[in-house]
Motif scaffolding. Structure first.
Motif, PDB file in Angstrom:
ATOM      1  N   GLU A  50       0.875  -1.242   0.290  1.00  0.00           N
ATOM      2  CA  GLU A  50      -0.190   0.044  -0.165  1.00  0.00           C
ATOM      3  C   GLU A  50       0.849   2.006  -0.111  1.00  0.00           C
ATOM      4  OE1 GLU A  50      -3.014   0.659   3.347  1.00  0.00           O
ATOM      5  OE2 GLU A  50      -3.473  -1.631   2.605  1.00  0.00           O
ATOM      6  N   ASP A  51       1.939   1.135   0.734  1.00  0.00           N
ATOM      7  CA  ASP A  51       1.878   2.267   1.189  1.00  0.00           C
ATOM      8  C   ASP A  51       4.267   2.080   0.895  1.00  0.00           C
ATOM      9  OD1 ASP A  51       3.783   4.857   1.958  1.00  0.00           O
ATOM     10  OD2 ASP A  51       3.507   4.289   4.235  1.00  0.00           O
ATOM     11  N   LEU A  52       5.020   2.481  -0.810  1.00  0.00           N
ATOM     12  CA  LEU A  52       5.908   2.562  -0.959  1.00  0.00           C
ATOM     13  C   LEU A  52       6.967   3.927  -0.415  1.00  0.00           C
ATOM     14  CD1 LEU A  52       5.599   0.958  -4.739  1.00  0.00           C
ATOM     15  CD2 LEU A  52       6.659  -0.345  -2.520  1.00  0.00           C
ATOM     16  N   GLU A  53       5.984   4.701   0.105  1.00  0.00           N
ATOM     17  CA  GLU A  53       6.995   6.228   0.396  1.00  0.00           C
ATOM     18  C   GLU A  53       8.793   5.854   0.827  1.00  0.00           C
ATOM     19  OE1 GLU A  53       7.067   9.965   3.444  1.00  0.00           O
ATOM     20  OE2 GLU A  53       5.795   8.727   2.995  1.00  0.00           O
ATOM     21  N   ASP A  54       9.056   4.775   1.384  1.00  0.00           N
ATOM     22  CA  ASP A  54      10.056   4.386   1.821  1.00  0.00           C
ATOM     23  C   ASP A  54      11.189   3.882   0.850  1.00  0.00           C
ATOM     24  OD1 ASP A  54      10.821   5.165   4.642  1.00  0.00           O
ATOM     25  OD2 ASP A  54       9.462   4.191   5.229  1.00  0.00           O
ATOM     26  N   LEU A  55      10.102   2.720   0.456  1.00  0.00           N
ATOM     27  CA  LEU A  55      10.854   1.958  -1.179  1.00  0.00           C
ATOM     28  C   LEU A  55      11.684   3.401  -2.650  1.00  0.00           C
ATOM     29  CD1 LEU A  55      12.830  -0.162  -2.306  1.00  0.00           C
ATOM     30  CD2 LEU A  55       9.847  -0.665  -3.070  1.00  0.00           C
ATOM     31  N   ILE A  58      14.080   5.957  -1.043  1.00  0.00           N
ATOM     32  CA  ILE A  58      16.004   5.262  -0.917  1.00  0.00           C
ATOM     33  C   ILE A  58      16.389   4.222  -2.848  1.00  0.00           C
ATOM     34  CG2 ILE A  58      15.435   2.754  -1.229  1.00  0.00           C
ATOM     35  CD1 ILE A  58      17.521   1.974   0.849  1.00  0.00           C
ATOM     36  N   THR A  59      15.012   4.331  -3.756  1.00  0.00           N
ATOM     37  CA  THR A  59      15.371   4.687  -5.420  1.00  0.00           C
ATOM     38  C   THR A  59      15.780   5.739  -5.565  1.00  0.00           C
ATOM     39  OG1 THR A  59      13.749   2.943  -5.099  1.00  0.00           O
ATOM     40  CG2 THR A  59      14.195   3.429  -7.053  1.00  0.00           C
ATOM     41  N   ARG A  60      14.921   6.931  -5.104  1.00  0.00           N
ATOM     42  CA  ARG A  60      15.448   7.462  -5.803  1.00  0.00           C
ATOM     43  C   ARG A  60      16.607   8.469  -5.168  1.00  0.00           C
ATOM     44  NH1 ARG A  60      14.732  12.554  -3.100  1.00  0.00           N
ATOM     45  NH2 ARG A  60      12.679  11.064  -1.595  1.00  0.00           N
ATOM     46  N   VAL A  61      16.881   7.688  -3.593  1.00  0.00           N
ATOM     47  CA  VAL A  61      18.143   8.498  -3.403  1.00  0.00           C
ATOM     48  C   VAL A  61      19.840   7.583  -4.688  1.00  0.00           C
ATOM     49  CG1 VAL A  61      19.962   8.709  -2.395  1.00  0.00           C
ATOM     50  CG2 VAL A  61      17.617   9.716  -1.530  1.00  0.00           C
ATOM     51  N   PHE A  62      19.218   6.966  -4.469  1.00  0.00           N
ATOM     52  CA  PHE A  62      19.506   5.749  -4.994  1.00  0.00           C
ATOM     53  C   PHE A  62      20.647   5.912  -6.838  1.00  0.00           C
ATOM     54  CE2 PHE A  62      19.733   2.533  -8.629  1.00  0.00           C
ATOM     55  CZ  PHE A  62      20.520   1.012  -8.193  1.00  0.00           C
ATOM     56  N   SER A  82      15.042   5.297   5.380  1.00  0.00           N
ATOM     57  CA  SER A  82      14.490   4.459   5.060  1.00  0.00           C
ATOM     58  C   SER A  82      14.995   3.128   4.614  1.00  0.00           C
ATOM     59  CB  SER A  82      13.966   4.639   3.230  1.00  0.00           C
ATOM     60  OG  SER A  82      13.606   5.987   2.951  1.00  0.00           O
ATOM     61  N   TYR A  83      15.716   2.835   4.771  1.00  0.00           N
ATOM     62  CA  TYR A  83      16.482   1.587   4.277  1.00  0.00           C
ATOM     63  C   TYR A  83      16.651   0.700   6.154  1.00  0.00           C
ATOM     64  CZ  TYR A  83      20.142  -1.836   4.610  1.00  0.00           C
ATOM     65  OH  TYR A  83      20.940  -2.537   4.710  1.00  0.00           O
ATOM     66  N   GLU A  84      16.646   1.524   7.099  1.00  0.00           N
ATOM     67  CA  GLU A  84      15.865   0.994   8.422  1.00  0.00           C
ATOM     68  C   GLU A  84      14.651   0.912   8.664  1.00  0.00           C
ATOM     69  OE1 GLU A  84      17.617   4.048  11.439  1.00  0.00           O
ATOM     70  OE2 GLU A  84      19.240   4.043  10.940  1.00  0.00           O
ATOM     71  N   LYS A  85      14.051   1.206   7.708  1.00  0.00           N
ATOM     72  CA  LYS A  85      12.785   0.861   8.190  1.00  0.00           C
ATOM     73  C   LYS A  85      12.098  -0.029   7.005  1.00  0.00           C
ATOM     74  CE  LYS A  85      10.092   5.706   8.367  1.00  0.00           C
ATOM     75  NZ  LYS A  85       9.749   6.821   8.000  1.00  0.00           N
ATOM     76  N   LEU A  86      12.899  -0.265   6.323  1.00  0.00           N
ATOM     77  CA  LEU A  86      12.720  -1.161   4.932  1.00  0.00           C
ATOM     78  C   LEU A  86      13.182  -2.497   5.691  1.00  0.00           C
ATOM     79  CD1 LEU A  86      13.671   0.764   1.956  1.00  0.00           C
ATOM     80  CD2 LEU A  86      10.713  -0.518   2.342  1.00  0.00           C
TER      81      LEU A  86
END
Length: 91
Positions: A50-55, A58-62, A82-86
């Protein structure tokens, strides 16, 4: 894909964080194909999460780190959070 130790320059650490998230997703059985771009992979996961905010964060910064854009302190902070949450979710 295997898990990497998070070390090196800020850009190298962000790339390794992203790789570790993908490795965790694969290990948990989420869809992945080597031919997918990082954005295609995220798009495939939209139907599952449902929520891809953290992914997305991290994808944007990657993407910035991988393609040579300058990372600022806020990018690094966002990626780490985001990494820690994922990774907590994937354990």
């Amino acid at each position: 894909i295997t898990f990497d130790t998070i070390e090196g320059s800020p850009e190298e650490r962000i790339i390794k964080m992203y790789k570790n998230v993908v490795a965790g997703l694969i290990k948990r059985g989420y869809p992945y194909q080597k031919s997918w771009t990082h954005w295609e992979h995220e798009d495939k996961l939209k139907d599952i999460f449902e929520d891809l905010e953290d992914l997305d964060n991290i994808t944007r910064v990657f993407e910035k780190a991988k393609y040579g854009y300058k990372l600022d302190k806020e990018d690094i902070k966002i990626a780490k959070e985001s990494y820690e949450k994922l990774m907590h979710f994937l354990r």
